[in-house]
Write a protein that holds these residues in place. Sequence first.
Motif, PDB file in Angstrom:
ATOM      1  N   TYR A  81       0.809   9.200  -5.888  1.00 21.34           N
ATOM      2  CA  TYR A  81       0.612  10.496  -5.249  1.00 21.34           C
ATOM      3  C   TYR A  81       1.960  11.124  -4.919  1.00 21.34           C
ATOM      4  N   ASP A  82       1.960  12.442  -4.859  1.00 16.47           N
ATOM      5  CA  ASP A  82       3.162  13.170  -4.466  1.00 16.47           C
ATOM      6  C   ASP A  82       3.245  13.135  -2.941  1.00 16.47           C
ATOM      7  N   ASP A  83       3.876  12.066  -2.419  1.00 18.81           N
ATOM      8  CA  ASP A  83       3.819  11.799  -0.975  1.00 18.81           C
ATOM      9  C   ASP A  83       4.975  12.407  -0.193  1.00 18.81           C
ATOM     10  N   ILE A  84       5.790  13.237  -0.825  1.00 18.88           N
ATOM     11  CA  ILE A  84       6.947  13.792  -0.134  1.00 18.88           C
ATOM     12  C   ILE A  84       6.534  14.634   1.066  1.00 18.88           C
ATOM     13  N   GLY A  85       5.344  15.237   0.983  1.00 20.08           N
ATOM     14  CA  GLY A  85       4.875  16.060   2.092  1.00 20.08           C
ATOM     15  C   GLY A  85       3.924  15.341   3.024  1.00 20.08           C
ATOM     16  N   ILE A  99      -6.513  11.114  -1.121  1.00 17.11           N
ATOM     17  CA  ILE A  99      -6.421  10.257   0.055  1.00 17.11           C
ATOM     18  C   ILE A  99      -5.921  11.082   1.226  1.00 17.11           C
ATOM     19  N   GLY A 100      -6.389  10.741   2.405  1.00 21.41           N
ATOM     20  CA  GLY A 100      -5.951  11.453   3.587  1.00 21.41           C
ATOM     21  C   GLY A 100      -6.494  12.870   3.631  1.00 21.41           C
ATOM     22  N   GLU A 101      -5.975  13.639   4.520  1.00 17.80           N
ATOM     23  CA  GLU A 101      -6.383  15.033   4.707  1.00 17.80           C
ATOM     24  C   GLU A 101      -5.534  15.909   3.810  1.00 17.80           C
ATOM     25  N   ASN A 102      -6.159  16.647   2.916  1.00 15.69           N
ATOM     26  CA  ASN A 102      -5.407  17.456   1.954  1.00 15.69           C
ATOM     27  C   ASN A 102      -5.340  18.919   2.337  1.00 15.69           C
ATOM     28  N   LYS A 103      -6.355  19.424   3.014  1.00 16.89           N
ATOM     29  CA  LYS A 103      -6.365  20.839   3.340  1.00 16.89           C
ATOM     30  C   LYS A 103      -5.527  21.110   4.585  1.00 16.89           C
ATOM     31  N   GLU A 104      -5.183  22.349   4.781  1.00 19.26           N
ATOM     32  CA  GLU A 104      -4.387  22.756   5.929  1.00 19.26           C
ATOM     33  C   GLU A 104      -5.160  22.506   7.214  1.00 19.26           C
ATOM     34  N   ASP A 120      11.055  21.158   9.514  1.00 21.31           N
ATOM     35  CA  ASP A 120       9.654  20.892   9.174  1.00 21.31           C
ATOM     36  C   ASP A 120       9.482  19.992   7.962  1.00 21.31           C
ATOM     37  N   ASN A 121      10.381  20.100   6.980  1.00 16.17           N
ATOM     38  CA  ASN A 121      10.203  19.336   5.738  1.00 16.17           C
ATOM     39  C   ASN A 121      10.891  17.976   5.776  1.00 16.17           C
ATOM     40  N   PHE A 122      11.277  17.529   6.968  1.00 15.78           N
ATOM     41  CA  PHE A 122      11.918  16.221   7.066  1.00 15.78           C
ATOM     42  C   PHE A 122      10.888  15.118   6.792  1.00 15.78           C
ATOM     43  N   PRO A 123      11.181  14.204   5.840  1.00 17.20           N
ATOM     44  CA  PRO A 123      10.204  13.140   5.487  1.00 17.20           C
ATOM     45  C   PRO A 123      10.182  12.051   6.553  1.00 17.20           C
ATOM     46  N   LEU A 124       9.500  12.326   7.660  1.00 11.23           N
ATOM     47  CA  LEU A 124       9.543  11.437   8.819  1.00 11.23           C
ATOM     48  C   LEU A 124       8.949  10.071   8.522  1.00 11.23           C
ATOM     49  N   PHE A 125       7.813  10.055   7.820  1.00 12.21           N
ATOM     50  CA  PHE A 125       7.174   8.759   7.570  1.00 12.21           C
ATOM     51  C   PHE A 125       8.055   7.877   6.686  1.00 12.21           C
ATOM     52  N   ILE A 175       0.834  -1.202   0.000  1.00 15.30           N
ATOM     53  CA  ILE A 175       0.000   0.000   0.000  1.00 15.30           C
ATOM     54  C   ILE A 175       0.870   1.254   0.000  1.00 15.30           C
ATOM     55  N   VAL A 176       1.944   1.249   0.801  1.00 17.01           N
ATOM     56  CA  VAL A 176       2.869   2.397   0.823  1.00 17.01           C
ATOM     57  C   VAL A 176       3.458   2.617  -0.559  1.00 17.01           C
ATOM     58  N   ARG A 177       3.836   1.527  -1.218  1.00 11.44           N
ATOM     59  CA  ARG A 177       4.402   1.641  -2.571  1.00 11.44           C
ATOM     60  C   ARG A 177       3.408   2.259  -3.545  1.00 11.44           C
ATOM     61  N   LEU A 178       2.153   1.796  -3.513  1.00  9.72           N
ATOM     62  CA  LEU A 178       1.132   2.319  -4.425  1.00  9.72           C
ATOM     63  C   LEU A 178       0.846   3.793  -4.153  1.00  9.72           C
TER      64      LEU A 178
END
Length: 560
Positions: free
Chosen positions: A167-171, A284-289, A434-439, A159-162
């Motif tokens: 999706y642009d998952d960097i953020g 997918i997920g929460e997109n708005k601020e 802040d922009n560290f890709p923690l996940f 699922i993570v791969r898909l």
Amino acid sequence: MDTNNQGNNIDQNIYAAPQAGVNTENAAPKSGNAKTVYVKKNQESAEKKVWEFEVLFIPTVIFAVISTFCLYKNFAGLLSAGFSLAVIILCRYVEKHRVENTLSVPLMPTSEYRGRPLQNNKVTLLYEIVIMLLCISTGLTGNGFIIGFNWLGTALLLIVRLIHVYYDDIGFGPIRYIAGFFNSIGGAFGALPDLFTDAGQFNRSEKTEKRKRTISAIIGVAIAIPLVIIVVSLLYYADFVFAYRIRETLHINGEDVVLWLMLFVFIFFATYCGLRFYGKGEKIGENKERKRFPAITAITALSLLTIIYIWFSMIQIIYLFFGAASNGNTPLSLPDGYTYAKYAREGFFQLLTVCVINLCIVIFTKAFFEESRIVKAILTTISACTYIMIASAATRMFMYIGVYNLTVNRIVVLWALATIAILLLGVIISIFKDNFPLFRFGVIVVSICYLALSFSHMEYFIASYNLAKIKEDHPKYLEKEYDYETYYYDEGEDTGNVEYTTDGYGTDYLKYLSTDAAPVILKENGRWTNTYKMTIDDVKEESLRQFNLSHFIAKKMLEN
């Protein structure tokens, strides 16, 4: 000439996103051109369904057949590696066709990601390698704990791969990724009707040469599957030798055919609907601020907790790490009747739980509360205290192992503490960056650490370590005619703790280890090994399709 250009512009714009504030779905046509666009928009939706069916149906059927063959009554076999390879090939095939057709049939017509190329990059390749290694590990071990978590990791990483590819998952943070997991599972269920609408639209579409071939292939599959089942079933009951070879090679009998079909249908529907969902490009997920809570709330809630952690950490340093702190020449004393040995050998499971809670607290606070220097300082202090708790739990566990020997649970606790320590480093970096890709950092760390555990064959080392300790401390336990109950109750040897004999110290724990421990245990001659032989005896019944290296080695040792 102008008319042709106008028509070309209409064809190019039918896939364009609607302008903000305009409801194109319900708008009434105001001119001939507008009416043409409205009709073509419906045609685009129909064409998309036809294209999806053409791309997905036959490969998904083939994948379901391969997966059913690999996995039926065989979730511990080396063929699971074949399943993982089939998954990766199918995903790559579908993604290749979607990239090639994004201009004629838009990949994501309603999404913020429309027009963005799919991300088949080094990160995608890393996820695929880990999936392959997890499945290979499954075929090399007999440890049920590891096999179960291998499959869980395979499903989650797929699922993570898909999500990463589509999706642009960097953020994406951990919260949005978790929401993405649930969206993906729910979206796959929601895409179930699409299989039937796609098939219906494909049947009504204009029959090009390619579509005629697809229809012919579908008809061939529809004829072949029931025909093969009927013929094999008849031959199975017609000839004993043929039936025997089927059972030996595939480990199935006539009654298994229905279960094979059920697994095939499940895999087919799950795969088609899952890939269909990602092809829609839905958010997918929460997109708005997100609205963040005031920082003062976090400061108030965490300040007292931080004070308690600092106090606890000081006690660990004074009493555990140094044994006792001196006030002049007088050691600080523990409560009456409490020894340092007892103090050191308890509480590691509770400390592990607190470490996990602290990790969640830091991530949750970072995601849902406003930033401030005080909040960052508190989170950093909690993280530092967590490192002390990790060291405390590890120290206690090593002392405990020194007395009561190794078990699977104790090794897993040490592994979890080491993994949390590395994850916490990424969490601390994310507090200040802040922009560290923690996940993504977390996925990579957990994957590498878990692969090390998965390939370690820890029960082999448990058996080796425990037997060496027993031979050193209590060699009578390993005598050929030794019977623990007679020896313990008649001669009255009181170990003072039941764990000496039931939780790693004696041979009782070793009797129920998996085939990974066979190369160590089957070299012993004690009566206790008979129980172990009965525990792993079922490996003799496995077929070639169910080949597992750990089971195979144990089987050969049992035969000899």
